[in-house]
Write a protein that holds these residues in place. Structure first.
Motif, mmCIF file in Angstrom:
data_model
loop_
_atom_site.group_PDB
_atom_site.id
_atom_site.type_symbol
_atom_site.label_atom_id
_atom_site.label_comp_id
_atom_site.label_asym_id
_atom_site.label_seq_id
_atom_site.Cartn_x
_atom_site.Cartn_y
_atom_site.Cartn_z
ATOM 1 N N GLU A 67 -4.447 -14.177 -15.789
ATOM 2 C CA GLU A 67 -3.342 -13.585 -16.550
ATOM 3 C C GLU A 67 -3.854 -12.833 -17.771
ATOM 4 O O GLU A 67 -3.415 -11.714 -18.065
ATOM 5 C CB GLU A 67 -2.356 -14.674 -16.965
ATOM 6 C CG GLU A 67 -1.540 -15.246 -15.821
ATOM 7 C CD GLU A 67 -0.673 -16.405 -16.259
ATOM 8 O OE1 GLU A 67 0.523 -16.404 -15.942
ATOM 9 O OE2 GLU A 67 -1.194 -17.333 -16.913
ATOM 10 N N LYS B 44 -10.622 -2.850 -7.666
ATOM 11 C CA LYS B 44 -9.673 -1.739 -7.554
ATOM 12 C C LYS B 44 -10.335 -0.541 -6.872
ATOM 13 O O LYS B 44 -9.705 0.281 -6.262
ATOM 14 C CB LYS B 44 -9.171 -1.321 -8.945
ATOM 15 C CG LYS B 44 -8.086 -2.241 -9.461
ATOM 16 C CD LYS B 44 -7.534 -1.687 -10.773
ATOM 17 C CE LYS B 44 -6.394 -2.554 -11.306
ATOM 18 N NZ LYS B 44 -5.837 -2.016 -12.576
ATOM 19 N N ARG C 74 -11.431 -7.114 -29.430
ATOM 20 C CA ARG C 74 -10.969 -7.913 -28.303
ATOM 21 C C ARG C 74 -11.617 -9.299 -28.321
ATOM 22 O O ARG C 74 -10.944 -10.314 -28.142
ATOM 23 C CB ARG C 74 -11.294 -7.210 -26.992
ATOM 24 C CG ARG C 74 -10.936 -8.022 -25.752
ATOM 25 C CD ARG C 74 -11.522 -7.399 -24.503
ATOM 26 N NE ARG C 74 -10.993 -6.063 -24.277
ATOM 27 C CZ ARG C 74 -11.477 -5.224 -23.362
ATOM 28 N NH1 ARG C 74 -12.496 -5.583 -22.611
ATOM 29 N NH2 ARG C 74 -10.938 -4.035 -23.209
ATOM 30 N N ILE D 257 -6.798 -5.580 -19.280
ATOM 31 C CA ILE D 257 -6.816 -4.304 -18.563
ATOM 32 C C ILE D 257 -5.634 -3.430 -18.982
ATOM 33 O O ILE D 257 -5.750 -2.204 -19.078
ATOM 34 C CB ILE D 257 -6.801 -4.552 -17.041
ATOM 35 C CG1 ILE D 257 -8.122 -5.196 -16.609
ATOM 36 C CG2 ILE D 257 -6.584 -3.239 -16.277
ATOM 37 C CD1 ILE D 257 -8.151 -5.673 -15.169
ATOM 38 N N ASP D 258 -4.526 -4.075 -19.291
ATOM 39 C CA ASP D 258 -3.333 -3.335 -19.737
ATOM 40 C C ASP D 258 -3.411 -2.910 -21.200
ATOM 41 O O ASP D 258 -2.488 -2.286 -21.725
ATOM 42 C CB ASP D 258 -2.076 -4.182 -19.531
ATOM 43 C CG ASP D 258 -1.732 -4.358 -18.056
ATOM 44 O OD1 ASP D 258 -2.181 -3.528 -17.257
ATOM 45 O OD2 ASP D 258 -1.036 -5.330 -17.716
ATOM 46 N N GLY D 259 -4.518 -3.261 -21.862
ATOM 47 C CA GLY D 259 -4.730 -2.829 -23.239
ATOM 48 C C GLY D 259 -4.077 -3.690 -24.310
ATOM 49 O O GLY D 259 -3.980 -3.271 -25.469
ATOM 50 N N LYS D 260 -3.666 -4.909 -23.952
ATOM 51 C CA LYS D 260 -2.936 -5.752 -24.899
ATOM 52 C C LYS D 260 -3.841 -6.516 -25.871
ATOM 53 O O LYS D 260 -3.349 -7.126 -26.814
ATOM 54 C CB LYS D 260 -2.040 -6.737 -24.139
ATOM 55 C CG LYS D 260 -0.948 -6.056 -23.320
ATOM 56 C CD LYS D 260 -0.093 -7.078 -22.583
ATOM 57 C CE LYS D 260 1.005 -6.401 -21.782
ATOM 58 N NZ LYS D 260 1.845 -7.368 -21.048
ATOM 59 N N TRP D 261 -5.162 -6.489 -25.630
ATOM 60 C CA TRP D 261 -6.073 -7.264 -26.475
ATOM 61 C C TRP D 261 -7.095 -6.396 -27.207
ATOM 62 O O TRP D 261 -8.068 -6.912 -27.759
ATOM 63 C CB TRP D 261 -6.787 -8.323 -25.631
ATOM 64 C CG TRP D 261 -5.863 -9.420 -25.185
ATOM 65 C CD1 TRP D 261 -5.075 -9.421 -24.076
ATOM 66 C CD2 TRP D 261 -5.619 -10.656 -25.842
ATOM 67 N NE1 TRP D 261 -4.352 -10.581 -24.000
ATOM 68 C CE2 TRP D 261 -4.665 -11.360 -25.066
ATOM 69 C CE3 TRP D 261 -6.116 -11.259 -27.011
ATOM 70 C CZ2 TRP D 261 -4.194 -12.612 -25.426
ATOM 71 C CZ3 TRP D 261 -5.654 -12.513 -27.359
ATOM 72 C CH2 TRP D 261 -4.710 -13.180 -26.575
ATOM 73 N N LYS E 155 -5.719 -9.575 -16.849
ATOM 74 C CA LYS E 155 -4.793 -8.491 -16.530
ATOM 75 C C LYS E 155 -4.186 -7.899 -17.808
ATOM 76 O O LYS E 155 -3.963 -6.688 -17.899
ATOM 77 C CB LYS E 155 -3.702 -8.997 -15.592
ATOM 78 C CG LYS E 155 -4.225 -9.281 -14.182
ATOM 79 C CD LYS E 155 -3.198 -9.965 -13.309
ATOM 80 C CE LYS E 155 -3.787 -10.305 -11.946
ATOM 81 N NZ LYS E 155 -2.858 -11.080 -11.101
ATOM 82 N N GLU E 156 -3.932 -8.744 -18.800
ATOM 83 C CA GLU E 156 -3.432 -8.247 -20.088
ATOM 84 C C GLU E 156 -4.489 -7.396 -20.783
ATOM 85 O O GLU E 156 -4.166 -6.392 -21.432
ATOM 86 C CB GLU E 156 -3.024 -9.425 -20.972
ATOM 87 C CG GLU E 156 -1.756 -10.132 -20.521
ATOM 88 C CD GLU E 156 -1.330 -11.213 -21.498
ATOM 89 O OE1 GLU E 156 -2.014 -11.391 -22.541
ATOM 90 O OE2 GLU E 156 -0.316 -11.884 -21.229
#
Length: 246
Positions: free
Chosen positions: A205, A246, A221, A211-215, A208-209
């Motif tokens: 989880e 991917k 990071r 990769i989504d740029g949330k950290w 994935k966050e």
């Protein structure tokens, strides 16, 4: 100076443990889940009982698995068995791959490292953190330096008191320790870096966050993940795997 955490590692050989007494003296406990070989696995007789009692007493937990698999494929199969056994359980410290068996010592650094990586990567994909336990000789002569990308736990018994340092997060300093709640001798450990996971999300989880740029990126990071109680190395390794797939 950073805080040092004190703990013990336990197996069925330690017999009945009073975890309420132990919780007053130990910052953490590492439980043996069992053994993983070549198509054969065995559960430590005390693992489930100790896990439930430790959780009830509020002790932070990690675990280890003794590995004598001769191929990466056998190690990965063993890891899947481990994941079945720990399904629904939670740990604040990694699941450590215990590499020290004489039956596989002659396989060479490259193969032994691949065996450890196969086991650990399967554990990480299952949503848990993974680390490496070995004695000093194995770290220096049996495993490639890249193995230290995982959280490392070294066994090295010396007369020094809380003095061992190196590129290791945790040191098993003795097999003859004494602590309230455990009858007889016990393995004792010092943890030099706060790698306790306090977050409730799985490695997948969080990856994935990321990769989504949330950290964030880079050092930001790393700082944010550590501050939130996550294992930066485990998360970043899973991020790399997800991007590659991917």
């Amino acid at each position: 100076m950073a805080k040092t955490y004190y703990g013990v590692d336990l197996s069925e050989h330690n017999g009945a443990v009073d975890f309420n007494k132990l919780a007053k003296k130990a910052d953490f406990v590492i439980l043996r889940i069992g053994w993983v070989g070549n198509g054969k696995q065995k559960l430590d007789k005390s693992f489930k009982k100790n896990y439930n009692a430790a959780k009830k007493a509020g002790i932070k937990l990690g675990a280890y698995v003794y590995i004598y698999s001769k191929t990466p494929e056998a190690a990965e199969e063993g890891a899947r068995w481990v994941l079945d056994e720990i399904k629904g359980l939670s740990f604040q410290l990694p699941i450590y791959c215990d590499m020290e068996d004489k039956s596989i010592a002659s396989l060479g650094k490259t193969k032994l490292t691949k065996i450890a990586e196969a086991f650990n990567n399967a554990i990480i994909k299952g949503g848990y953190r993974a680390g490496i336990y070995a004695n000093l000789d194995w770290y220096n002569n049996k495993l490639l330096p890249s193995i230290k990308d995982y959280p490392t736990w070294i066994a090295h018994y010396t007369s020094g008191k809380n003095k061992y340092r190196g590129k290791y997060e945790m040191w098993q300093n003795s097999s003859t320790g004494k602590i309230s709640g455990v009858n007889g001798k016990v393995d004792t450990d010092y943890l030099y870096e706060n790698i306790f996971e306090t977050g409730k999300k799985s490695v997948d989880e969080i990856a994935k966050e990321v990769i989504d740029g949330k950290w964030g990126n880079g050092s930001e990071r790393k700082k944010r993940l550590k501050a939130a109680g996550y294992d930066y190395k485990a998360v970043q390794k899973r991020v790399n795997e997800l991007i590659k797939n991917k």
